[in-house]
Enzyme design. Structure first.
Site, mmCIF file in Angstrom:
data_model
loop_
_atom_site.group_PDB
_atom_site.id
_atom_site.type_symbol
_atom_site.label_atom_id
_atom_site.label_comp_id
_atom_site.label_asym_id
_atom_site.label_seq_id
_atom_site.Cartn_x
_atom_site.Cartn_y
_atom_site.Cartn_z
ATOM 1 N N CYS A 133 -19.577 7.136 17.537
ATOM 2 C CA CYS A 133 -18.935 6.108 16.396
ATOM 3 C C CYS A 133 -17.521 6.192 17.494
ATOM 4 O O CYS A 133 -15.975 5.955 16.783
ATOM 5 C CB CYS A 133 -18.779 7.162 15.450
ATOM 6 S SG CYS A 133 -17.026 8.720 15.952
ATOM 7 N N ASP B 279 -26.677 24.135 24.932
ATOM 8 C CA ASP B 279 -25.551 23.211 25.023
ATOM 9 C C ASP B 279 -26.690 21.437 25.604
ATOM 10 O O ASP B 279 -27.495 21.754 26.618
ATOM 11 C CB ASP B 279 -25.620 23.543 26.025
ATOM 12 C CG ASP B 279 -24.550 22.700 27.319
ATOM 13 O OD1 ASP B 279 -24.170 21.143 26.355
ATOM 14 O OD2 ASP B 279 -23.689 23.328 27.708
ATOM 15 N N GLY C 29 -25.977 15.424 9.497
ATOM 16 C CA GLY C 29 -26.369 13.827 8.322
ATOM 17 C C GLY C 29 -27.638 13.049 8.907
ATOM 18 O O GLY C 29 -28.112 12.690 7.714
ATOM 19 N N LYS C 30 -27.689 13.066 9.983
ATOM 20 C CA LYS C 30 -29.331 12.067 10.580
ATOM 21 C C LYS C 30 -30.260 12.708 10.568
ATOM 22 O O LYS C 30 -31.766 12.120 10.471
ATOM 23 C CB LYS C 30 -28.562 11.429 12.151
ATOM 24 C CG LYS C 30 -26.946 10.704 12.072
ATOM 25 C CD LYS C 30 -26.788 10.857 13.812
ATOM 26 C CE LYS C 30 -25.665 9.387 13.377
ATOM 27 N NZ LYS C 30 -24.552 9.730 13.107
ATOM 28 N N ASP D 226 -26.943 22.257 18.678
ATOM 29 C CA ASP D 226 -25.637 21.815 18.583
ATOM 30 C C ASP D 226 -25.171 23.154 19.605
ATOM 31 O O ASP D 226 -25.480 24.231 19.203
ATOM 32 C CB ASP D 226 -25.063 21.961 17.293
ATOM 33 C CG ASP D 226 -22.802 21.538 17.425
ATOM 34 O OD1 ASP D 226 -22.944 20.304 17.496
ATOM 35 O OD2 ASP D 226 -22.177 22.487 17.803
#
Length: 473
Positions: free
Chosen positions: A414, A340, A289-290, A307
């Site tokens: 979040c 990582d 998303g970002k 990721d």
């Protein structure tokens, strides 16, 4: 240390491990597999199995599709409502059911059955007799014939004591005790409203892709299609959906005119400096998303999206392709890397030695998105906090070394727990004389010593924390 499986919305940066397959089949949750299983169970039986799996530590998003396939398509909406609803009100339902038990239940599935029955009685329009009979039948189908009378008696008693129990449910905070204590420490003044907000469902927001269409123009497209929407008050590219819709059926989904992203999450890119021609790292990128939002607003020299799970990076590629943000001439501009973030070095993925900007949407307990992922209420434990903050610190330390002097790092979670947010930043600044806090000037959220905190808002976005840091000589 607790080694229960992490829900897949909880980002983790350990090397992927081979998962056991012993719980892959839904019927494995049944006490005795010779009893009715799979499609032979009624809808409540399937729900009891599904929720029991969550109770045992499985992520709802990881397993729900298998259960949905076992019920008729016409029943899937109800299955979704009941599964999410029971999880949202789990601890409130527990608080009213415990006094009605004369002795402990013989199996955890019976606990789930009681919560499912009570939820139907107090939070849905399902007729009492149907809610009770279907739930009791499910208990029998699952092989608990001898306990069905107890379940029936508790649910019938609840209908007789409805007024009193309704009041108790309304007054219950509905949180696990460890989380209530944490929030009472961190947000004592906001706690009553916060606890109630976390029991509600969260609205759905779209982020308009400005490379394809402006927000006002897309709002008109949606309104012409008869869809009730409104412009976000916080994000200048956000649209709030005021009704349930099929996302792929929205106008020009396949053309990449929008993405689904929480209103508060959309604020990330607005906090960053001009990134045109810069080297940018999205250190915890999936599902993208970002990364996509950065490319919608800027044209960086290079954007590296990291990721540590290859399968999650497939979502990044899918999103960038649908939004038409990757083309043959821009392939070298965007580099999606499986790595990582606690160990990765920028020279592994780029000719440059330092980044101009790094975004760390850090792995966290995800308490801020509890409304969207109600199974967090059960899956998360207090012991997860130390493990998570240690991982966050590792990522921060490594990525700080990849940032050039004069560059900026945006730390995001979040979560609404200060240990993961403000306290994490206090520790970081105490250890880094070359770090300067950049105050976020905004009329949203609450300013902390370092960074700014948004709490979940009724009818609004999720809980997010942002802290902007500049690297100085």
């Amino acid at each position: 240390m607790n080694q229960r499986p992490r829900p897949n919305f909880y980002k983790t940066y350990a090397k992927p491990q081979t998962q056991t397959k012993q719980q892959d089949k839904p019927q494995d949750a049944v006490k005795n597999s010779s009893v009715k299983t799979g499609s032979r169970l009624n809808l409540r039986g399937q729900l009891i199995q599904l929720l029991s799996q969550v109770q045992q530590g499985r992520s709802l998003s990881e397993i729900q599709e298998k259960y949905f396939e076992l019920v008729d398509e016409k029943d899937r909406g109800l299955m979704h409502e009941l599964s999410f609803g029971v999880l949202r009100h789990w601890y409130a339902l527990k608080s009213i059911s415990l006094p009605m038990l004369n002795k402990p239940l013989s199996d955890p599935q019976l606990e789930v059955a009681i919560y499912l029955g009570l939820y139907q009685l107090f939070y849905t329009r399902i007729a009492d007799h149907a809610a009770i009979s279907e739930t009791v039948d499910a208990v029998k189908q699952l092989g608990f014939e001898s306990a069905s009378g107890v379940i029936n008696a508790i649910l019938r008693r609840a209908t007789r004591e409805r007024e009193q129990l309704t009041t108790e449910l309304e007054q219950a905070h509905g949180l696990p005790s460890w989380l209530y204590k944490r929030l009472n420490k961190d947000w004592v003044e906001q706690l009553p409203e916060l606890a109630q907000s976390l029991r509600l469902s969260a609205p759905l927001f779209l982020r308009v892709n400005h490379r394809q269409i402006g927000r006002d123009a897309y709002l008109k497209q949606l309104q012409l299609a008869g869809i009730e929407v409104s412009a976000s008050h916080i994000s200048d590219v956000g649209i709030r959906l005021e009704q349930s819709v099929s996302i792929p059926a929205l106008p020009s989904y396949d053309k990449g005119w929008f993405s689904v992203q929480d209103e508060h999450a959309q604020l990330c890119v607005s906090l960053l400096p001009n990134l045109n021609g810069k080297v940018v790292v999205d250190a915890c990128a999936a599902p993208g998303g970002k990364t996509a939002h950065l490319l919608e607003k800027y044209r960086p020299q290079q954007l590296i999206a990291l990721d540590n799970v290859e399968s999650r990076l497939l979502r990044v590629h899918e999103n960038l392709n649908r939004l038409q943000l990757i083309s043959s001439e821009r392939d070298e501009q965007v580099n999606v890397v499986c790595a990582d973030a606690t160990k990765w070095q920028i020279t592994e993925s780029s000719d440059v030695t330092k980044a101009d900007c790094i975004i760390i949407d850090a792995p966290c307990t995800a308490i801020g998105v509890l409304r969207r992922h109600p199974d967090i209420r059960i899956l998360r434990q207090s012991t997860d906090i130390a493990q998570t903050t240690a991982l966050q610190a590792e990522i921060l330390e490594n990525m700080w070394q990849q940032l050039k002097v004069g560059g900026q790092m945006l730390y995001i979670t979040c979560s609404i727990l200060k240990a993961e947010n403000e306290v994490q930043m206090q520790n970081f600044f105490a250890q880094h004389a070359d770090a300067k806090h950049v105050e976020i000037q905004a009329d949203w959220g609450t300013a902390q010593q370092y960074g700014r905190q948004l709490l979940p808002q009724q009818g609004g976005g999720d809980g997010f924390y942002f802290c902007l840091i500049e690297k100085v000589a």
